[in-house]
Design an enzyme around this catalytic site. Structure first.
Site, PDB file in Angstrom:
ATOM      1  N   SER A  99      32.957   5.821  -8.560  1.00 50.62           N
ATOM      2  CA  SER A  99      34.113   5.882  -9.450  1.00 50.62           C
ATOM      3  C   SER A  99      34.667   4.510  -9.822  1.00 50.62           C
ATOM      4  CB  SER A  99      35.220   6.733  -8.836  1.00 50.62           C
ATOM      5  OG  SER A  99      35.748   6.102  -7.690  1.00 50.62           O
ATOM      6  N   HIS A 148      40.769   2.963  -5.832  1.00 44.43           N
ATOM      7  CA  HIS A 148      40.940   2.977  -7.285  1.00 44.43           C
ATOM      8  C   HIS A 148      41.893   1.871  -7.725  1.00 44.43           C
ATOM      9  CE1 HIS A 148      39.518   7.370  -8.172  1.00 44.43           C
ATOM     10  NE2 HIS A 148      38.528   6.548  -7.880  1.00 44.43           N
ATOM     11  N   ASP A 155      44.317   9.581 -11.891  1.00 42.06           N
ATOM     12  CA  ASP A 155      44.116  10.283 -10.615  1.00 42.06           C
ATOM     13  C   ASP A 155      45.115  11.383 -10.320  1.00 42.06           C
ATOM     14  OD1 ASP A 155      41.963   8.668 -10.107  1.00 42.06           O
ATOM     15  OD2 ASP A 155      43.037   7.302  -8.772  1.00 42.06           O
TER      16      ASP A 155
END
Length: 165
Positions: free
Chosen positions: A53, A93, A119
């Site tokens: 990701s 992230h 998210d």
């Protein structure tokens, strides 16, 4: 390779030495880990990237070094590792938006570089923003692909058993 046979052939002094040597290795590793926790301010100073990701910034298997000093403000563009209530595995992230309230509280939104959407779907139900308490650490450095050993051990448990015996 018969480990138990080797243990049976040792006299008591050799066996005691092997057990003591193993205990010293384990306690040294624990002391180093606890020292890193104190130095970095993070409950988990080293993590492995488990998904794609964050590509191209980080790839699956990269080993991240984290710090989490509470006095440092979180900024947009920074890569954070956070835990969400109800999930065991921390997520790596990037912070994409900061929402600062008048009282000084900061909330922020994250997104994986390789993901299409933010998210909010990963956060617990009803949660739209993360807070500083959710952060495990912030990426300060990395070693590429060093964490693949961990991923292989988790993905293929039979391999883990074979390497132990």
């Amino acid at each position: 390779m018969d480990v138990f046979g080797d243990l049976r052939r040792m006299n008591k002094r050799q066996l005691y030495y092997q057990v003591l040597n193993f205990a010293m290795i384990v306690s040294s590793a624990l002391m180093i880990w606890k020292g890193l926790i104190v130095i970095t301010g993070s409950e988990s100073p080293i993590v492995v990237v488990l998904s794609g990701s964050m590509e191209p910034a980080f790839h699956r298997g990269d080993l991240l070094f984290l710090t989490n000093f509470q006095e440092d403000p979180i900024r947009a563009g920074e890569i954070v590792v956070f835990k969400v209530e109800g999930r065991d595995i921390p997520i790596v992230h990037r912070v994409i938006k900061i929402h600062e309230k008048e009282n000084g509280n900061i909330k922020f939104l994250t997104k994986g570089d390789n993901n299409e959407v933010d998210d909010r779907g990963l956060y617990k139900e009803g949660q739209n923003w993360l807070e500083k308490k959710d952060v495990v650490g912030r990426a300060r450095g990395f070693l590429p692909y060093v964490g693949m050993v961990t991923i292989i051990m988790n993905d293929y448990p039979k391999f883990k058993v074979r390497t132990l015996f």
